[in-house]
Design a protein around this motif. Structure first.
Motif, mmCIF file in Angstrom:
data_model
loop_
_atom_site.group_PDB
_atom_site.id
_atom_site.type_symbol
_atom_site.label_atom_id
_atom_site.label_comp_id
_atom_site.label_asym_id
_atom_site.label_seq_id
_atom_site.Cartn_x
_atom_site.Cartn_y
_atom_site.Cartn_z
ATOM 1 N N ASP A 101 0.838 -1.196 -0.027
ATOM 2 C CA ASP A 101 -0.235 -0.074 -0.126
ATOM 3 C C ASP A 101 0.608 1.305 -0.417
ATOM 4 O OD1 ASP A 101 -2.729 0.946 0.872
ATOM 5 O OD2 ASP A 101 -1.864 2.186 1.585
ATOM 6 N N ILE A 102 2.183 1.267 0.829
ATOM 7 C CA ILE A 102 3.096 2.599 0.576
ATOM 8 C C ILE A 102 3.412 3.152 -0.366
ATOM 9 C CG2 ILE A 102 4.883 1.505 2.206
ATOM 10 C CD1 ILE A 102 4.509 4.224 3.451
ATOM 11 N N PHE A 103 4.424 1.311 -0.714
ATOM 12 C CA PHE A 103 5.251 2.148 -1.827
ATOM 13 C C PHE A 103 4.027 1.930 -2.787
ATOM 14 C CE2 PHE A 103 7.872 0.029 0.297
ATOM 15 C CZ PHE A 103 9.583 0.658 -0.585
ATOM 16 N N SER A 104 3.347 1.329 -3.113
ATOM 17 C CA SER A 104 2.112 2.305 -4.393
ATOM 18 C C SER A 104 2.058 2.972 -3.952
ATOM 19 C CB SER A 104 0.362 0.981 -4.097
ATOM 20 O OG SER A 104 -0.462 2.079 -5.246
ATOM 21 N N ALA A 105 1.420 3.978 -2.518
ATOM 22 C CA ALA A 105 1.331 5.775 -2.993
ATOM 23 C C ALA A 105 2.848 6.559 -2.753
ATOM 24 C CB ALA A 105 0.617 5.896 -1.421
ATOM 25 N N ASN A 106 3.712 5.907 -2.700
ATOM 26 C CA ASN A 106 5.109 7.278 -2.525
ATOM 27 C C ASN A 106 6.180 6.423 -3.219
ATOM 28 O OD1 ASN A 106 3.586 7.463 0.439
ATOM 29 N ND2 ASN A 106 5.425 6.715 1.390
ATOM 30 N N LEU A 107 5.496 5.607 -4.121
ATOM 31 C CA LEU A 107 6.564 5.868 -4.697
ATOM 32 C C LEU A 107 6.498 4.960 -6.262
ATOM 33 C CD1 LEU A 107 9.993 5.120 -5.528
ATOM 34 C CD2 LEU A 107 9.713 2.820 -5.334
ATOM 35 N N PHE A 108 5.170 3.919 -6.480
ATOM 36 C CA PHE A 108 4.890 3.331 -7.535
ATOM 37 C C PHE A 108 3.727 4.814 -8.511
ATOM 38 C CE2 PHE A 108 4.766 -0.431 -5.915
ATOM 39 C CZ PHE A 108 6.348 -1.527 -5.744
ATOM 40 N N GLY A 109 2.494 4.988 -7.042
ATOM 41 C CA GLY A 109 2.851 6.357 -8.215
ATOM 42 C C GLY A 109 3.583 7.267 -8.579
ATOM 43 N N PRO A 110 3.859 7.775 -7.612
ATOM 44 C CA PRO A 110 4.503 9.276 -9.155
ATOM 45 C C PRO A 110 5.408 8.623 -9.701
ATOM 46 C CG PRO A 110 5.321 8.798 -6.028
ATOM 47 C CD PRO A 110 4.136 7.656 -6.436
ATOM 48 N N HIS A 111 6.268 7.520 -9.749
ATOM 49 C CA HIS A 111 7.566 6.645 -10.721
ATOM 50 C C HIS A 111 6.080 7.009 -11.874
ATOM 51 C CE1 HIS A 111 10.045 4.255 -13.849
ATOM 52 N NE2 HIS A 111 9.143 3.482 -13.908
ATOM 53 N N GLY A 145 9.559 1.952 9.282
ATOM 54 C CA GLY A 145 10.169 1.190 8.260
ATOM 55 C C GLY A 145 9.631 1.368 7.084
ATOM 56 N N ALA A 146 8.703 1.698 7.204
ATOM 57 C CA ALA A 146 7.343 1.237 5.825
ATOM 58 C C ALA A 146 7.963 2.575 4.774
ATOM 59 C CB ALA A 146 5.905 1.476 5.893
ATOM 60 N N TYR A 147 8.025 4.071 5.717
ATOM 61 C CA TYR A 147 8.075 5.861 5.058
ATOM 62 C C TYR A 147 9.733 5.587 4.901
ATOM 63 C CZ TYR A 147 8.162 10.590 4.474
ATOM 64 O OH TYR A 147 8.236 11.769 3.958
ATOM 65 N N VAL A 148 10.478 5.128 5.546
ATOM 66 C CA VAL A 148 11.927 4.475 5.307
ATOM 67 C C VAL A 148 11.694 4.327 4.236
ATOM 68 C CG1 VAL A 148 14.311 4.275 5.999
ATOM 69 C CG2 VAL A 148 12.757 5.205 7.811
ATOM 70 N N SER A 149 11.972 2.924 3.796
ATOM 71 C CA SER A 149 11.596 1.735 2.751
ATOM 72 C C SER A 149 10.975 2.853 1.546
ATOM 73 C CB SER A 149 11.132 0.359 3.129
ATOM 74 O OG SER A 149 9.612 0.747 3.155
ATOM 75 N N THR A 150 10.442 3.412 1.627
ATOM 76 C CA THR A 150 9.743 4.318 0.424
ATOM 77 C C THR A 150 10.790 5.115 0.267
ATOM 78 O OG1 THR A 150 8.350 5.185 1.253
ATOM 79 C CG2 THR A 150 7.339 3.565 0.864
#
Length: 275
Positions: A101-111, A145-150
């Motif tokens: 969920d958080i990678f979708s919002a913080n990385l995959f979407g922006p990419h 950890g979730a935010y840091v990893s993104t």
């Protein structure tokens, strides 16, 4: 001559909203993207165009870019990937779904958004891509950890994109804020409540402290700055003939890179893990 144009995500409040208002006042044509119709209407009432972008909805990203390019006649001068959220909790308590969920919002979407605007920037021979990272894209902190990893992932992806865009006229930069006055802590509560079963955690007693900080309104952090501090760096990144690859914001953000280079991993763990 047409005004310079910029697409900014996460414009409902905080960093995105301040950037949108400030750049509009500087004469930029601002596309202030938000998820909710209420926030979009508020931005339109301020004289901005406000496409809908939800990073969890790939179709909304493609539709927004099509809308922007139609409005500008196929050009876009800058993109500020700002929208993101946090999900506090110990790494051992984060289920796979929380990270997806958080990678979708913080990385995959922006990419996806970046890839969608690059053809127009290539065609016009110039452009600026600015990604909002964090001091937590430089150093790690417990419970984040979730935010840091993104943000670690965004740092790496942006570095590679910057190298690959060399010679195209498209400049790529990172902004790395420390503590900024925004709603990110309050906005993280629904994600925490959705994904983290803290009552069943081996760290249940430690969560008591986390819950106190998460739910109770406190004063500003020691080195906290207003969103305008980020906007100041954004202006340089999109208007300077020679933008920097990185812009740190706040004293801790400036110091984090120095500490990471100067200290051993064990010592850095001891310092950052103490809080």
């Amino acid at each position: 001559m047409a005004p310079r144009s910029i697409l900014i995500t996460g414009c409902s409040s905080g960093i995105g909203l301040d950037a949108a208002r400030t750049l509009k006042a500087r004469g930029w044509r601002v596309f202030a993207a938000c998820r909710s119709e209420v926030d979009r209407a508020a931005r339109r009432a301020e004289g901005m165009e406000a496409p809908r972008i939800d990073h969890h909805d790939p179709a909304s990203i493609d539709a927004a870019v099509a809308e922007v390019l139609e409005a500008t006649g196929g050009t876009l001068d800058a993109l500020f990937n700002n929208g993101a959220h946090a999900c506090p909790g110990a790494v051992e308590d984060l289920p796979r779904g929380a990270l997806e969920d958080i990678f979708s919002a913080n990385l995959f979407g922006p990419h996806q958004l970046t890839r969608a605007v690059l053809p127009a920037m290539r065609a016009q021979g110039h452009g600026r891509i600015v990604n909002c990272s964090s001091v937590l894209g430089i150093v790690a902190r417990k419970w984040r950890g979730a935010y840091v990893s993104t943000k670690f992932a965004m740092e790496g992806l942006t570095d590679v994109l910057r190298m690959e865009m060399a010679g195209t006229g498209i400049h790529v930069a990172l902004i790395e804020p420390g503590s900024i006055t925004t709603r990110i802590r309050a906005n993280s509560i629904p994600h925490f409540e959705r994904w983290v079963d803290w009552r069943a955690s081996a760290r249940r007693e430690e969560y008591e402290t986390l819950l106190h900080r998460l739910y109770e309104e406190g004063g500003p952090d020691r080195f906290e700055l207003p969103p305008s501090a980020v906007t100041e760096k954004l202006i340089h990144a999109i208007e300077s003939p020679r933008p920097r690859p990185r812009y740190a914001v706040t004293i801790p953000a400036h110091g984090a890179g120095v500490l990471k280079r100067a200290l051993s991993t064990r010592l850095l763990d001891r310092i950052l893990g103490a809080s």
